[in-house]
Design an enzyme around this catalytic site. Structure first.
Site, PDB file in Angstrom:
ATOM      1  N   LYS A 171     -39.195  23.142  13.812  1.00  0.00           N
ATOM      2  CA  LYS A 171     -38.552  22.539  14.989  1.00  0.00           C
ATOM      3  C   LYS A 171     -37.238  23.311  15.182  1.00  0.00           C
ATOM      4  O   LYS A 171     -36.256  23.090  14.472  1.00  0.00           O
ATOM      5  CB  LYS A 171     -38.277  21.058  14.713  1.00  0.00           C
ATOM      6  CG  LYS A 171     -38.169  20.177  15.953  1.00  0.00           C
ATOM      7  CD  LYS A 171     -37.080  20.564  16.917  1.00  0.00           C
ATOM      8  CE  LYS A 171     -35.722  20.048  16.499  1.00  0.00           C
ATOM      9  NZ  LYS A 171     -34.657  20.474  17.469  1.00  0.00           N
ATOM     10  N   CYS A 197     -22.236  28.442   8.725  1.00  0.00           N
ATOM     11  CA  CYS A 197     -22.016  27.375   7.749  1.00  0.00           C
ATOM     12  C   CYS A 197     -21.132  27.834   6.598  1.00  0.00           C
ATOM     13  O   CYS A 197     -20.384  27.053   6.037  1.00  0.00           O
ATOM     14  CB  CYS A 197     -23.338  26.830   7.241  1.00  0.00           C
ATOM     15  SG  CYS A 197     -24.441  28.097   6.633  1.00  0.00           S
ATOM     16  N   GLU A 209     -29.445  22.097   3.652  1.00  0.00           N
ATOM     17  CA  GLU A 209     -28.398  23.130   3.632  1.00  0.00           C
ATOM     18  C   GLU A 209     -27.485  22.805   4.797  1.00  0.00           C
ATOM     19  O   GLU A 209     -27.900  22.851   5.956  1.00  0.00           O
ATOM     20  CB  GLU A 209     -29.030  24.515   3.759  1.00  0.00           C
ATOM     21  CG  GLU A 209     -28.120  25.633   3.288  1.00  0.00           C
ATOM     22  CD  GLU A 209     -27.133  26.074   4.336  1.00  0.00           C
ATOM     23  OE1 GLU A 209     -25.966  25.611   4.270  1.00  0.00           O
ATOM     24  OE2 GLU A 209     -27.493  26.854   5.207  1.00  0.00           O
TER      25      GLU A 209
END
Ligand code: NDP
Length: 490
Positions: free
Chosen positions: A182, A293, A258
């Protein structure tokens, strides 16, 4: 524009080896964040489409068309897949640049080549990894064998669309699982094209499915599905938490998370040459517009070198032009969408209001383009408890927090709910090792901003994640489960 022609966009869900509209017929529009103009109309998948993809994935898994193929055969298909991705590098690089606002030089030189390398690496690993024999006595034989988990759902973000999908897909497919990706609503097209290329490479129908759609519908449906065995997620900590609820409230599927970070870059009193440090610090804070990130967004600097470092940082910013992502020299594109631009500008305002001092930047730029550009921003005099030092901004904003001694630096570095990455800059080996051991983060760079490479595991401590690692053999392990087969000998 440095690009000759636009490719034909893939805009429908890819389920069981073919493209199809969403069952509901619903669509959404993606836009180019560098212009604010629409790009394409994409099928908006929902629970019905997830059901269809899971059913196809389960059929494929159960009949063994991929899951029970010899590792050496899976390797051949995945190597062909990597070759085909490489042959389509320009197109894939363009899709991520258009939808994500990512500099085309980055997508051409980093994202797509890294994705190709990742498939090759896991393909090459799978016929070289052995299972184990237990240390039994003479009256038994105990085998400990790895098996694929089954149907894996991967919910991925918009900041590295092709690469994050690949970090999940390559080890999961190598291990023999069936997969449903997705993608983020803002960036679906490279994953859709990747699924088509996988099919051309010989991946059997139903093994690699992509269902675009919103997180609240398609993402949630995947997280709650009773026939999905594992979900692997990259994105915000807030959404990661949701996946734990989904799992607890459905079939206790495995969850690997994560998530975000507020990673410190720590410059001690004895750093290497400051121009080199500044180069790495800017890379840490500005790479991918800070929409990263592991961005090194907290810059902890010993007071004795702080003023000099700031001079080098401002000088180094000349190598970071903001502009049209499709121009080869651009290193900073726009924020991914207007709401995200507003969020980043809101953080900058908050930094000012809480007493931090802007050294450079601090505003929207290139407004005439209609795009969502932010000037690279450096704050000085930041306190470690200010909002801009605590929360993930996900924009080109570096917050400098001064300190006076090494113990204070370690305490400040660890004073965060996150623990994804960190760097330390020092010419003293003992200090480097002491610091690397003391910091609570999944990756620590010494005199560099680095996530390691495909051979090293990547993931977080604390609220940055758990349940597995991306990259390295650890990633392969996380998409397998262990079975004991016990022979009692007569
Ligand atoms: P999200 O965590 O919301 O999105 C990541 C993925 O999860 C997307 O595919 C998204 O779908 C999906 N998703 C969103 N909500 C749900 C839900 N309720 N159930 C299931 N799936 C869901 O990140 P955002 O894109 O909203 O970004 C917000 C912030 O998160 C950023 O500003 C940044 O701080 C952080 N972030 C961190 C990333 C990282 O790499 N660690 C990557 C992206 C963001 P959809 O596309 O519909 O939103």
């Amino acid at each position: 524009m440095a690009v000759a022609a636009l490719p034909a966009f893939r805009t429908k869900a890819f389920i069981d080896g073919r493209f199809r509209d969403a069952a509901s017929g619903e669509t959404f529009i993606t836009e180019n964040p560098a212009t604010g103009q629409p790009i394409a109309t994409i099928a908006s998948g929902g629970a019905g489409d997830i059901d269809a993809a899971v059913a196809a994935a389960r059929r494929a898994f159960d009949d063994g068309r991929w899951s029970r193929r010899a590792p050496a055969e899976r390797k051949e298909v995945l190597l062909r897949f990597a070759d085909l991705l490489e042959a389509n590098l320009e197109e894939l690089a363009l899709l991520d640049s258009l939808e994500g606002g990512k500099p085309i030089t980055d997508t051409r030189e980093v994202d797509v080549p890294d994705a190709v390398r990742t498939y090759r690496w896991f393909a090459e690993a799978i016929d070289k990894v052995f299972d184990a024999v237990a240390p039994t006595g003479p009256d038994a034989l105990g085998l400990i064998v790895r098996e694929p988990i089954g149907v894996v759902g991967a919910v991925v973000p918009w900041n590295f669309p092709l690469l994050m999908a690949t970090w999940k897909a390559a080890p999961a497919l190598a291990a023999g699982n069936s997969l449903i990706i997705k993608p983020a609503r803002l960036t679906s097209m490279s994953a859709l094209r990747m699924a088509e290329i996988a099919s051309e490479a010989g991946l059997p129908d139903g093994v690699f499915n992509v269902v675009p759609g919103s997180g609240s519908e398609a993402g949630q449906a995947l997280g709650r599905h009773m026939d999905v065995d594992m979900v692997t997620f990259t994105g915000s900590t807030e959404t990661g938490r949701q996946f734990l609820h989904y799992s607890a409230e459905s079939n206790l599927k495995e969850v690997a998370l994560e998530m975000g970070g507020k990673s410190p870059q720590v410059v001690l009193a004895d750093p290497p040459e400051l121009d080199r440090v500044a180069e790495q610090v800017l890379l840490a804070g500005l790479m991918n517009m800070g929409e990263n990130c592991s961005a090194g967004s907290r810059l902890l600097v010993h007071r004795s070198v702080r003023d000099d470092l700031v001079v080098h940082l401002v000088e180094g910013l000349k190598a970071w032009p903001v502009g049209d992502p499709l121009e080869a020299e651009t290193r900073l594109g726009p924020m991914v969408e207007q709401p995200h631009l507003d969020k980043v500008l809101g953080y900058i305002e908050k930094g000012r209001a809480e007493g931090a001092r802007i050294v450079t930047g601090g505003e929207r730029t290139l407004t005439e383009t209609g795009g969502y550009f932010v000037a690279p921003t450096i704050f000085d005099d930041v306190g470690n408890t200010m909002t801009i030092a605590r929360e993930e901004i996900f924009g080109p904003v570096i917050s400098l927090v001064p300190f006076d001694d090494e113990d204070e630096a370690i305490a400040l570095a660890n004073q965060t709910s996150y623990g994804l990455a960190a760097s330390v800059y020092t010419t003293n080996l003992d200090r480097a090792i002491r610091f690397a051991r003391a910091i609570r983060a999944g990756t620590v760079g010494v005199n560099a901003y680095s996530e390691g490479d495909i051979t090293t595991p990547f993931g977080g401590y604390k609220e940055s994640g758990f349940g597995g690692r991306d990259k390295g053999l650890e990633a392969f392990e996380q998409y397998t489960q262990k079975k004991t087969i016990w022979f009692a000998l007569g």
